[in-house]
Design a protein around this motif. Structure first.
Motif, mmCIF file in Angstrom:
data_model
loop_
_atom_site.group_PDB
_atom_site.id
_atom_site.type_symbol
_atom_site.label_atom_id
_atom_site.label_comp_id
_atom_site.label_asym_id
_atom_site.label_seq_id
_atom_site.Cartn_x
_atom_site.Cartn_y
_atom_site.Cartn_z
ATOM 1 N N UNK A 1 0.809 -1.216 0.000
ATOM 2 C CA UNK A 1 0.000 0.000 0.000
ATOM 3 C C UNK A 1 0.844 1.268 0.000
ATOM 4 N N UNK A 2 2.153 1.145 0.289
ATOM 5 C CA UNK A 2 3.023 2.317 0.435
ATOM 6 C C UNK A 2 2.471 3.288 1.482
ATOM 7 N N UNK A 3 1.868 2.728 2.533
ATOM 8 C CA UNK A 3 1.298 3.508 3.641
ATOM 9 C C UNK A 3 0.193 4.456 3.181
ATOM 10 N N UNK A 4 -0.477 4.098 2.081
ATOM 11 C CA UNK A 4 -1.530 4.932 1.503
ATOM 12 C C UNK A 4 -2.850 4.167 1.576
ATOM 13 N N UNK A 5 -3.820 4.691 2.320
ATOM 14 C CA UNK A 5 -5.080 3.974 2.505
ATOM 15 C C UNK A 5 -5.838 3.785 1.197
ATOM 16 N N UNK A 6 -5.743 4.742 0.274
ATOM 17 C CA UNK A 6 -6.444 4.596 -1.008
ATOM 18 C C UNK A 6 -5.838 3.468 -1.838
ATOM 19 N N UNK A 7 -4.517 3.367 -1.829
ATOM 20 C CA UNK A 7 -3.863 2.261 -2.520
ATOM 21 C C UNK A 7 -4.212 0.939 -1.837
ATOM 22 N N UNK A 8 -4.328 0.970 -0.533
ATOM 23 C CA UNK A 8 -4.715 -0.220 0.221
ATOM 24 C C UNK A 8 -6.087 -0.721 -0.237
ATOM 25 N N UNK A 9 -7.036 0.181 -0.406
ATOM 26 C CA UNK A 9 -8.378 -0.197 -0.858
ATOM 27 C C UNK A 9 -8.338 -0.805 -2.256
ATOM 28 N N UNK A 10 -7.549 -0.200 -3.152
ATOM 29 C CA UNK A 10 -7.425 -0.729 -4.515
ATOM 30 C C UNK A 10 -6.809 -2.128 -4.510
ATOM 31 N N UNK A 11 -5.783 -2.307 -3.684
ATOM 32 C CA UNK A 11 -5.131 -3.617 -3.601
ATOM 33 C C UNK A 11 -6.075 -4.676 -3.059
ATOM 34 N N UNK A 12 -6.883 -4.291 -2.081
ATOM 35 C CA UNK A 12 -7.844 -5.234 -1.503
ATOM 36 C C UNK A 12 -8.857 -5.670 -2.561
ATOM 37 N N UNK A 13 -9.303 -4.720 -3.371
ATOM 38 C CA UNK A 13 -10.235 -5.038 -4.459
ATOM 39 C C UNK A 13 -9.572 -5.960 -5.476
ATOM 40 N N UNK A 14 -8.315 -5.684 -5.789
ATOM 41 C CA UNK A 14 -7.567 -6.520 -6.723
ATOM 42 C C UNK A 14 -7.483 -7.955 -6.223
ATOM 43 N N UNK A 15 -7.179 -8.135 -4.950
ATOM 44 C CA UNK A 15 -7.048 -9.481 -4.395
ATOM 45 C C UNK A 15 -8.383 -10.216 -4.403
ATOM 46 N N UNK A 16 -9.458 -9.506 -4.102
ATOM 47 C CA UNK A 16 -10.776 -10.157 -4.126
ATOM 48 C C UNK A 16 -11.164 -10.550 -5.549
#
Length: 353
Positions: free
Chosen positions: A107-122
């Motif tokens: 996520x690079x400590x970025x909550x928005x990137x974290x959300x995108x990554x979570x969607x990608x994994x799902x």
């Protein structure tokens, strides 16, 4: 110049084999699988063409047809430094033993990137997700959404406190005990004005380490001096800045406990620049047991975080949840820290570890 065939770099599919051989896709599939109902001559033709065209079966597609992806998602704040790469290594080793692949996102400590990554994994239909959230994450609704879909989640190191369910687990270090041990050690060395460099307190690891610092002072009857605590994103540069600010005080600290090793190293650099001796003038201790801590001058006292064990344990807990045959909420797993005393804090001759 000859035109490049747009299909030249395309991966050969089972459909390509069937079309070239004039066979049905099902016949080619059975031949590759070695089914007895397919003649040896047909099997030989299919295998020969597959070898010539460098055909590789799409394992993910096959797994998804069986209702499984055999893949675990991993979401970390970053893969720099020592801690997270070591945890990810532990995850990869244990996942392989259990028959799983891993898909790693940062996520690079970025909550928005974290959300995108979570969607990608799902979307990749991973069978479970291992997460250490970004330090900018204040709203955890995106993890609630994963939980509601009954996708197994295991938080490690940085956890979402209060999130429960039979698909939610956690593996953490006893950060409180680690900090308590460090500060107790500094007090035993004769330190009484112990500064603390802490990260933001909304992150559980920082909050627990800070509380360990406070309780160690109180239990040893050492005054808590609020002006000696500095809150910031912990890294080499900010550790140096905080140390410079403390050195402007009328009364200097006699020790610094930083909640990570980079901030401690930044403090040591400034002390060396100012001609102050470590540990004789100001003792220094960190937390994490980064690789460089044995290379600093003096070597840095720290706390080992059981990185590899944390990764392995997180996978073991996640794999136990994947069959979905239990409605029992997994018990949190807490690993024991290990204090490593080195020269940056050792003041007394009888202190030997």
């Amino acid at each position: 110049m000859a035109k490049q065939n747009p299909k030249a770099n395309r991966r050969t599919s089972i459909t390509d084999l069937a079309r070239t051989l004039g066979m049905s896709i099902s016949t080619v599939s059975r031949a590759l699988a070695g089914h007895a109902e397919v003649s040896e001559a047909t099997k030989q033709r299919v295998r020969q063409l597959a070898e010539e065209l460098h055909y590789q079966p799409n394992q993910l597609a096959a797994a998804l047809r069986r209702g499984r992806s055999n893949t675990l998602g991993v979401l970390v704040p970053h893969i720099t430094g020592h801690f997270f790469p070591e945890v990810v290594n532990g995850i990869a080793v244990e996942a392989s033993k259990a028959g799983y692949n891993v898909m790693i996102c940062q996520s690079n400590e970025d909550v928005e990137q974290e959300k995108k990554n979570l969607e990608l994994l799902m979307n990749a239909q991973v069978e479970g997700i291992l997460v250490s959230h970004a330090n900018t994450t204040l709203d955890f609704a995106h993890f609630d959404a994963v939980n509601k879909l009954d996708i197994p989640l295991v938080f490690f190191d940085r956890v979402v406190e209060g999130m429960q369910g039979h698909h939610v687990g956690s593996v953490v270090l006893d950060d409180y005990a680690g900090a308590y041990a460090v500060v107790s050690h500094l007090i035993e060395q004769g330190c009484r004005r112990i500064a603390h460099f802490s990260g933001p307190l909304h992150v559980n690891i920082n909050r627990n380490r800070h509380q360990g610092y406070l309780d160690a002072l109180t239990d040893h009857h050492v005054p808590v001096i609020e002006d000696l605590t500095c809150f910031f994103d912990l890294n080499l540069e900010t550790g140096a800045v905080a140390m410079r600010e403390l050195l402007q005080s009328a009364e200097l600290p006699d020790a610094v406990f930083a909640s990570n090793d980079l901030a401690a190293a930044g403090a040591m650099q400034v002390l060396k620049e100012r001609g102050l001796r470590v540990p004789q003038d100001i003792a220094v201790a960190g937390f994490s047991n980064e690789t460089f801590t044995i290379l600093t001058e003096p070597t840095l006292t720290t706390v080992d975080q059981c990185c590899h064990e944390m990764g392995q344990t997180a996978v073991q807990q996640l794999v136990r949840m994947i069959p979905d045959d239990s409605d029992k909420t997994p018990d949190p797993i807490v690993l024991k820290p290990r204090l490593i005393v080195r020269n940056s804090s050792r003041r007394l001759p009888d202190e030997a570890q």
